[in-house]
Design an enzyme around this catalytic site. Structure first.
Site, PDB file in Angstrom:
ATOM      1  N   GLY A  14       0.749  -1.226   0.074  1.00 16.60           N
ATOM      2  CA  GLY A  14      -0.030  -0.106  -0.006  1.00 16.60           C
ATOM      3  C   GLY A  14       0.943   1.372   0.085  1.00 16.60           C
ATOM      4  N   ASP A  71       9.185   5.768   7.811  1.00 11.21           N
ATOM      5  CA  ASP A  71       8.888   5.323   8.967  1.00 11.21           C
ATOM      6  C   ASP A  71       7.504   6.227   9.361  1.00 11.21           C
ATOM      7  OD1 ASP A  71       8.603   3.058  10.810  1.00 11.21           O
ATOM      8  OD2 ASP A  71       9.195   4.518  12.454  1.00 11.21           O
ATOM      9  N   ASP A 156      -6.609   3.713   8.168  1.00 10.87           N
ATOM     10  CA  ASP A 156      -7.233   4.646   7.115  1.00 10.87           C
ATOM     11  C   ASP A 156      -8.545   4.721   7.419  1.00 10.87           C
ATOM     12  OD1 ASP A 156      -5.025   5.932   5.907  1.00 10.87           O
ATOM     13  OD2 ASP A 156      -5.528   4.438   3.973  1.00 10.87           O
TER      14      ASP A 156
HETATM   15  P1  IMP Z   1       6.007   1.127   9.060  1.00 14.94           P
HETATM   16  O1  IMP Z   1       6.191   2.518   8.797  1.00 14.94           O
HETATM   17  O2  IMP Z   1       6.071   0.342   7.917  1.00 14.94           O
HETATM   18  O3  IMP Z   1       6.501   0.686  10.141  1.00 14.94           O
HETATM   19  O4  IMP Z   1       4.396   1.101   9.510  1.00 14.94           O
HETATM   20  C1  IMP Z   1       3.671   1.945   9.904  1.00 14.94           C
HETATM   21  C2  IMP Z   1       2.100   1.502  10.078  1.00 14.94           C
HETATM   22  O5  IMP Z   1       1.701   2.802  10.731  1.00 14.94           O
HETATM   23  C3  IMP Z   1       1.635   0.864   8.911  1.00 14.94           C
HETATM   24  O6  IMP Z   1       1.662  -0.597   9.203  1.00 14.94           O
HETATM   25  C4  IMP Z   1       0.074   1.326   9.409  1.00 14.94           C
HETATM   26  O7  IMP Z   1      -0.238   0.400  10.380  1.00 14.94           O
HETATM   27  C5  IMP Z   1       0.382   2.775   9.945  1.00 14.94           C
HETATM   28  N1  IMP Z   1       0.344   3.853   8.913  1.00 14.94           N
HETATM   29  C6  IMP Z   1       1.176   4.587   8.399  1.00 14.94           C
HETATM   30  N2  IMP Z   1       0.728   5.367   7.303  1.00 14.94           N
HETATM   31  C7  IMP Z   1      -0.581   5.117   7.386  1.00 14.94           C
HETATM   32  C8  IMP Z   1      -1.504   5.491   6.404  1.00 14.94           C
HETATM   33  O8  IMP Z   1      -1.535   6.158   5.426  1.00 14.94           O
HETATM   34  N3  IMP Z   1      -2.743   4.962   6.550  1.00 14.94           N
HETATM   35  C9  IMP Z   1      -3.191   4.050   7.566  1.00 14.94           C
HETATM   36  N4  IMP Z   1      -2.286   3.480   8.289  1.00 14.94           N
HETATM   37  C10 IMP Z   1      -0.961   3.951   8.195  1.00 14.94           C
END
Ligand code: IMP
Length: 194
Positions: A14, A71, A156
């Protein structure tokens, strides 16, 4: 510095899709760590910035190319900024429906009665033999009473950005990509590399 090839250090489809769309105007060849079959980097940092930097540096060392790592996460005021840097790990087995239920329950039980929240994004660019650069973006908003909508990913369905009455999952990519935390961080990146 001119960048022609960029590896996006994420295994989250995503997020990678969003970053590719946002970087399309730069005509940079963008590939994800997953497409290149590069290993995952453990997020051992205590802040978004630390994690973004360590992912970008580790990946750039692995493949010898410029790497962009983000991140990001959801910070909820009533929960003192949680789940924050632990957003991905907060959801049991990455089941975000369950994660959202847990967050809504925690908010119901929290002493602070505010629904304010923001998504934060830190993007780190590591180029071989150069100092890592960090770009930051955030989008403020509120947490909905219930999850709504089926677009997007992660949290989201419970995030209503400021100025709207729909969640990111109801608004969909066209709107989200104009105002998201990732968009805002990438705009700073693009400004520097255009
Ligand atoms: P990482 O940056 O891969 O450690 O994960 C960040 C986590 O934050 C993601 O797995 C989502 O659960 C959440 N997250 C970050 N950006 C978004 C977004 O744009 N929409 C929804 N969830 C988000």
């Amino acid at each position: 510095m001119k960048i022609t090839k960029l590896v996006v250090a994420s295994h989250n489809d995503g997020k990678v899709a969003e970053i590719k769309t946002l970087l399309a105007p730069l005509h940079i060849e963008v590939q994800s760590a997953k497409e290149l079959r590069l290993g995952d980097v453990e997020e051992t940092g205590k802040t978004f910035e630390e994690n973004a930097k360590l992912k970008a540096n580790a990946l750039s060392l692995m493949c010898g190319l410029p790497c962009l790592a983000d991140d990001s996460g959801l910070c909820i005021d009533a929960l003192d900024g949680r789940p924050g840097v632990y957003s991905a790990r907060y959801a049991p087995n990455r089941d975000f429906n369950e994660g959202m239920k847990m967050l809504l329950k925690e908010m119901d039980e929290a002493e602070k009665k505010t629904r304010k929240a923001h998504f934060a994004c830190y993007m780190a660019l590591a180029c071989p033999n150069e100092k890592v650069k960090v770009f930051e973006g955030r989008v403020d908003g509120e947490i909905s009473e219930q999850p709504r909508g089926d677009k997007g990913f992660g949290y989201d369905p419970i995030f209503i950005p400021e100025g709207y009455d729909k969640t990111f999952a109801e608004l969909g990519d066209d709107v989200k990509n104009q105002i998201s935390h990732r968009r805002r961080a990438l705009e700073k990146f693009i400004k520097e590399f255009k």
